[in-house]
Design a protein around this motif. Sequence first.
Motif, PDB file in Angstrom:
ATOM      1  N   UNK A 146       0.837  -1.195   0.000  1.00 54.27           N
ATOM      2  CA  UNK A 146       0.000   0.000   0.000  1.00 54.27           C
ATOM      3  C   UNK A 146       0.873   1.246   0.000  1.00 54.27           C
ATOM      4  N   UNK A 147       0.284   2.347  -0.428  1.00 50.99           N
ATOM      5  CA  UNK A 147       0.984   3.635  -0.349  1.00 50.99           C
ATOM      6  C   UNK A 147       0.973   4.073   1.109  1.00 50.99           C
ATOM      7  N   UNK A 148       2.002   4.809   1.548  1.00 52.08           N
ATOM      8  CA  UNK A 148       2.014   5.241   2.948  1.00 52.08           C
ATOM      9  C   UNK A 148       0.758   6.030   3.292  1.00 52.08           C
ATOM     10  N   UNK A 149       0.230   6.774   2.337  1.00 51.96           N
ATOM     11  CA  UNK A 149      -1.042   7.459   2.547  1.00 51.96           C
ATOM     12  C   UNK A 149      -1.626   7.761   1.179  1.00 51.96           C
ATOM     13  N   UNK A 150      -2.872   8.218   1.170  1.00 52.01           N
ATOM     14  CA  UNK A 150      -3.416   8.632  -0.115  1.00 52.01           C
ATOM     15  C   UNK A 150      -4.726   7.979  -0.460  1.00 52.01           C
ATOM     16  N   UNK A 151      -5.320   8.546  -1.492  1.00 54.21           N
ATOM     17  CA  UNK A 151      -6.667   8.187  -1.873  1.00 54.21           C
ATOM     18  C   UNK A 151      -6.761   6.771  -2.450  1.00 54.21           C
ATOM     19  N   UNK A 152      -5.662   6.288  -3.075  1.00 51.27           N
ATOM     20  CA  UNK A 152      -5.724   4.963  -3.711  1.00 51.27           C
ATOM     21  C   UNK A 152      -6.087   3.882  -2.707  1.00 51.27           C
ATOM     22  N   UNK A 153      -5.518   3.975  -1.500  1.00 49.58           N
ATOM     23  CA  UNK A 153      -5.818   2.967  -0.478  1.00 49.58           C
ATOM     24  C   UNK A 153      -7.292   2.994  -0.107  1.00 49.58           C
ATOM     25  N   UNK A 154      -7.807   4.208   0.060  1.00 51.43           N
ATOM     26  CA  UNK A 154      -9.216   4.364   0.459  1.00 51.43           C
ATOM     27  C   UNK A 154     -10.114   3.805  -0.642  1.00 51.43           C
ATOM     28  N   UNK A 155      -9.770   4.135  -1.889  1.00 55.31           N
ATOM     29  CA  UNK A 155     -10.609   3.678  -3.003  1.00 55.31           C
ATOM     30  C   UNK A 155     -10.560   2.166  -3.153  1.00 55.31           C
ATOM     31  N   UNK A 156      -9.375   1.585  -2.928  1.00 54.63           N
ATOM     32  CA  UNK A 156      -9.246   0.126  -3.040  1.00 54.63           C
ATOM     33  C   UNK A 156     -10.124  -0.551  -1.988  1.00 54.63           C
ATOM     34  N   UNK A 157     -10.131   0.004  -0.795  1.00 57.65           N
ATOM     35  CA  UNK A 157     -10.962  -0.563   0.268  1.00 57.65           C
ATOM     36  C   UNK A 157     -12.445  -0.416  -0.081  1.00 57.65           C
ATOM     37  N   UNK A 158     -12.785   0.738  -0.633  1.00 61.52           N
ATOM     38  CA  UNK A 158     -14.201   0.973  -0.997  1.00 61.52           C
ATOM     39  C   UNK A 158     -14.660   0.035  -2.106  1.00 61.52           C
ATOM     40  N   UNK A 159     -13.718  -0.363  -2.960  1.00 63.95           N
ATOM     41  CA  UNK A 159     -14.077  -1.255  -4.079  1.00 63.95           C
ATOM     42  C   UNK A 159     -14.634  -2.582  -3.570  1.00 63.95           C
ATOM     43  N   UNK A 160     -14.357  -2.898  -2.309  1.00 57.99           N
ATOM     44  CA  UNK A 160     -14.831  -4.170  -1.751  1.00 57.99           C
ATOM     45  C   UNK A 160     -16.174  -4.041  -1.037  1.00 57.99           C
ATOM     46  N   UNK A 161     -16.644  -2.833  -0.936  1.00 59.77           N
ATOM     47  CA  UNK A 161     -17.852  -2.610  -0.120  1.00 59.77           C
ATOM     48  C   UNK A 161     -19.017  -3.483  -0.586  1.00 59.77           C
ATOM     49  N   UNK A 162     -19.137  -3.686  -1.899  1.00 59.92           N
ATOM     50  CA  UNK A 162     -20.285  -4.459  -2.409  1.00 59.92           C
ATOM     51  C   UNK A 162     -19.954  -5.921  -2.653  1.00 59.92           C
ATOM     52  N   UNK A 163     -18.749  -6.330  -2.314  1.00 56.38           N
ATOM     53  CA  UNK A 163     -18.353  -7.720  -2.583  1.00 56.38           C
ATOM     54  C   UNK A 163     -18.960  -8.631  -1.517  1.00 56.38           C
ATOM     55  N   UNK A 164     -19.756  -9.595  -1.942  1.00 57.23           N
ATOM     56  CA  UNK A 164     -20.471 -10.427  -0.956  1.00 57.23           C
ATOM     57  C   UNK A 164     -19.602 -11.548  -0.417  1.00 57.23           C
ATOM     58  N   UNK A 165     -18.506 -11.837  -1.082  1.00 58.14           N
ATOM     59  CA  UNK A 165     -17.668 -12.964  -0.657  1.00 58.14           C
ATOM     60  C   UNK A 165     -16.439 -12.544   0.144  1.00 58.14           C
TER      61      UNK A 165
END
Length: 220
Positions: A146-165
């Motif tokens: 992961x990047x030490x900080x930044x939006x990419x990490x947040x967005x990557x985590x959000x990409x899983x919000x709808x993942x049911x598995x």
Amino acid sequence: MIVAFVQTKGGVGKTTLAVNLAVERVKRAGRNVLLVDADEQGTASDFTAIRSERLGAAGFVLLQASGGEVRDQVLKLGPGFDDILIDAGGRDTASLRATLTVADIVVVPFQPRSFDVWTLDKVAALIAEAKALNPRLRAYAVLNCADPQGQDNVEAAEALADNRQIRYLDAPLVRRKAFPNCNAVGLGVLESPQPDRKACKELIDLAEKLFTLTPRSSRR
Ligand SMILES: Nc1ncnc2c1ncn2[C@@H]1O[C@H](COP(=O)(O)OP(=O)(O)OP(=O)(O)O)[C@@H](O)[C@H]1O
Ligand SMILES: [Mg+2]
């Protein structure tokens, strides 16, 4: 607990996480650990060989297995260990599918980049299929490199919000030189003669979040 490191994409950190957590379990938690190398590349085995030569003993037991043997051996040897960590390799193989039939928890390392995020749907499909045979299976995605900080990490985590598995486990490992440097000499980051404090803290945080998950109705 039986924890498998699974991602059909290569080079995301499956082996790095598996070996570092094996070391953490042995050194910090005093657990009796079986590390299963189910990847034909044999990287976890190479790491263990270098480690054993350097330290005299790895501190955990290594087992190399492939295909259905992964399941058979884990079922046979499993009761003798506190924690079993399986490095399942980077492709959809018979070993990976056998791994999914015996694991309690699947860790899916991914990097905060779109190509990695896209592969999560493929892994989710494998998990969904495996749950028919292994209903207690639960999967968690962990950000690695992961990047030490930044939006990419947040967005990557959000990409899983709808993942049911696959759920997001909030314990990212940042891209740090300590990981490849320690891998190369058969040590976990926790054992480095000049420890990288941030890498150690991230690894411990991951271990604490992961190994306090309660397996659904695990054998152990
Ligand atoms: N957090 C990190 N920071 C820096 N480098 C890392 C980190 N995690 C892994 N690496 C490096 O990235 C490379 C790939 O990691 P690793 O071999 O663990 O991935 P993998 O998923 O097991 O790959 P494969 O699919 O080929 O088995 C290695 O060189 C490793 O040292
Ligand atoms: Mg690997």
